[in-house]
Design a protein around this motif. Structure first.
Motif, PDB file in Angstrom:
ATOM      1  N   GLY A 149       0.892  -0.758   0.050  1.00 24.08           N
ATOM      2  CA  GLY A 149       0.004  -0.406   0.006  1.00 24.08           C
ATOM      3  C   GLY A 149       0.868   1.456  -0.162  1.00 24.08           C
ATOM      4  O   GLY A 149       0.435   1.815  -0.988  1.00 24.08           O
ATOM      5  N   VAL A 150       1.784   1.429   0.965  1.00 17.32           N
ATOM      6  CA  VAL A 150       2.486   2.668   1.087  1.00 17.32           C
ATOM      7  C   VAL A 150       3.885   3.137  -0.405  1.00 17.32           C
ATOM      8  O   VAL A 150       3.795   3.916  -0.870  1.00 17.32           O
ATOM      9  CB  VAL A 150       3.326   2.651   2.370  1.00 17.32           C
ATOM     10  CG1 VAL A 150       4.851   1.340   1.851  1.00 17.32           C
ATOM     11  CG2 VAL A 150       4.703   3.885   2.405  1.00 17.32           C
ATOM     12  N   LEU A 151       3.635   1.278  -1.173  1.00 13.59           N
ATOM     13  CA  LEU A 151       5.066   1.752  -2.185  1.00 13.59           C
ATOM     14  C   LEU A 151       3.472   2.350  -3.438  1.00 13.59           C
ATOM     15  O   LEU A 151       4.246   2.831  -3.887  1.00 13.59           O
ATOM     16  CB  LEU A 151       5.661   0.118  -2.704  1.00 13.59           C
ATOM     17  CG  LEU A 151       6.542  -0.046  -1.829  1.00 13.59           C
ATOM     18  CD1 LEU A 151       6.894  -1.353  -2.019  1.00 13.59           C
ATOM     19  CD2 LEU A 151       8.112   1.170  -1.783  1.00 13.59           C
ATOM     20  N   ALA A 152       2.439   2.391  -3.390  1.00 10.05           N
ATOM     21  CA  ALA A 152       1.309   2.636  -3.787  1.00 10.05           C
ATOM     22  C   ALA A 152       1.413   3.927  -4.138  1.00 10.05           C
ATOM     23  O   ALA A 152       1.005   4.323  -4.200  1.00 10.05           O
ATOM     24  CB  ALA A 152       0.159   1.691  -4.340  1.00 10.05           C
ATOM     25  N   GLY A 204       3.627  10.011  -6.988  1.00 12.59           N
ATOM     26  CA  GLY A 204       4.411  10.878  -6.995  1.00 12.59           C
ATOM     27  C   GLY A 204       3.448  12.101  -6.497  1.00 12.59           C
ATOM     28  O   GLY A 204       2.528  11.921  -6.177  1.00 12.59           O
ATOM     29  N   ASP A 205       4.100  13.324  -6.669  1.00 10.45           N
ATOM     30  CA  ASP A 205       3.178  14.830  -6.401  1.00 10.45           C
ATOM     31  C   ASP A 205       2.705  14.860  -4.837  1.00 10.45           C
ATOM     32  O   ASP A 205       2.598  14.317  -3.789  1.00 10.45           O
ATOM     33  CB  ASP A 205       2.241  14.680  -7.249  1.00 10.45           C
ATOM     34  CG  ASP A 205       0.888  16.250  -7.021  1.00 10.45           C
ATOM     35  OD1 ASP A 205       1.625  16.894  -6.184  1.00 10.45           O
ATOM     36  OD2 ASP A 205       0.212  15.492  -6.889  1.00 10.45           O
ATOM     37  N   ASN A 206       4.200  15.330  -3.939  1.00  4.33           N
ATOM     38  CA  ASN A 206       4.423  15.598  -2.952  1.00  4.33           C
ATOM     39  C   ASN A 206       4.502  14.108  -2.245  1.00  4.33           C
ATOM     40  O   ASN A 206       3.440  13.771  -1.040  1.00  4.33           O
ATOM     41  CB  ASN A 206       2.662  16.159  -2.840  1.00  4.33           C
ATOM     42  CG  ASN A 206       3.126  16.901  -1.151  1.00  4.33           C
ATOM     43  OD1 ASN A 206       3.738  17.304  -0.274  1.00  4.33           O
ATOM     44  ND2 ASN A 206       2.312  17.779  -0.725  1.00  4.33           N
ATOM     45  N   THR A 207       5.382  13.149  -2.338  1.00  5.33           N
ATOM     46  CA  THR A 207       5.344  11.576  -1.866  1.00  5.33           C
ATOM     47  C   THR A 207       5.493  11.782   0.003  1.00  5.33           C
ATOM     48  O   THR A 207       4.933  10.649   0.322  1.00  5.33           O
ATOM     49  CB  THR A 207       5.916  10.941  -2.235  1.00  5.33           C
ATOM     50  OG1 THR A 207       7.671  11.625  -2.228  1.00  5.33           O
ATOM     51  CG2 THR A 207       6.312  11.174  -4.267  1.00  5.33           C
TER      52      THR A 207
END
Length: 249
Positions: A191-194, A199-202
């Protein structure tokens, strides 16, 4: 360390982080948002005015604990047009500490955000997010947490303040899109990798995801190869045990 919910003390600690890198993994403040910076500028000006008006040393005001005097301090330093998501990324500690009383957990989740982010939508989003974390601690299934009727089923947790309509629509699933997030296969790691890989303010995205999913899956389900590289992991573990101890009394 003060116990209970103390928004003034919360602002003092944010100021210490901003000025001196308090609790920062680098020893310095970094990646501070514009609304937080503006809030802390307002807070420091109010401290100066308050110290002068009450004949208190400005140097002593950060540790000042006479509540009968501090109660007159206006702690809502946020700007009403703030639209960032910083409020959500700092929420977990409040519902974790007050989860045994869902109404307090929800109320304080909102109030602790409102002192920095005056926007009502941010206030309500943080209240709802606090409720989700409480529900995760209670052991609710993922389907219950993502239930479009979650708010209706737990409306008593929110007291007399109803959610703003646009926040309520999100709770009912307006965020769902075809070909959106793939299922995380019931692991924190997937989940956290997804979340991060979109991207965008990761960093903010990961922080928001990590709070709820970390609560849902639990510490033992975190990848050990990640945990061993966390900054100040022993201190963070100790703080977690302190929160658990506070909840047992």
């Amino acid at each position: 360390m003060r116990c209970g919910f103390d928004p003034y003390d919360q602002l003092v600690r944010y100021k210490c982080w901003h000025k001196n890198g308090y609790m920062s993994s680098t020893g310095k403040c970094f990646a501070i948002g514009s609304s937080t910076r503006q809030c802390l500028n307002v807070f420091e000006q109010r401290q100066r005015d308050f110290a002068q008006g009450n004949k208190i040393s400005l140097e002593d005001l950060d540790s000042f604990n006479k509540l009968e005097i501090l109660n007159s301090f206006d702690i809502n330093c946020g700007i009403n047009d703030a639209t960032d998501n910083e409020g959500l990324m700092r929420r977990a500690s409040v519902p974790l500490l007050f989860h045994q009383d869902p109404k307090k957990a929800v109320e304080y989740s909102g109030r602790s955000a409102k002192i920095i982010h005056g926007n009502q939508n941010i206030y309500d989003a943080c209240r709802y997010y606090g409720a989700l974390i409480v529900a995760a601690i209670q052991g609710m299934a993922k389907t219950e947490l993502l239930d479009p009727d979650f708010y209706k089923k737990h409306e008593d947790w929110f007291g007399s303040e109803l959610l703003q309509e646009n926040v309520r629509k999100i709770t009912e699933g307006s965020y769902k899109r075809k070909n959106g997030y793939q299922d995380d296969e019931n692991t924190f790691e997937e989940g956290v990798l997804a979340a991060v890989n979109r991207g965008d303010n990761t960093d903010t995205r990961a922080a928001i995801y990590g709070q709820l999913s970390g609560t849902y899956y639990g510490y033992k389900e975190l990848p050990s190869r990640w945990v061993e590289h966390v900054y100040a992991v022993k201190f963070i573990t100790c703080m977690g045990k302190w929160i658990a101890y506070q909840n047992s009394n």
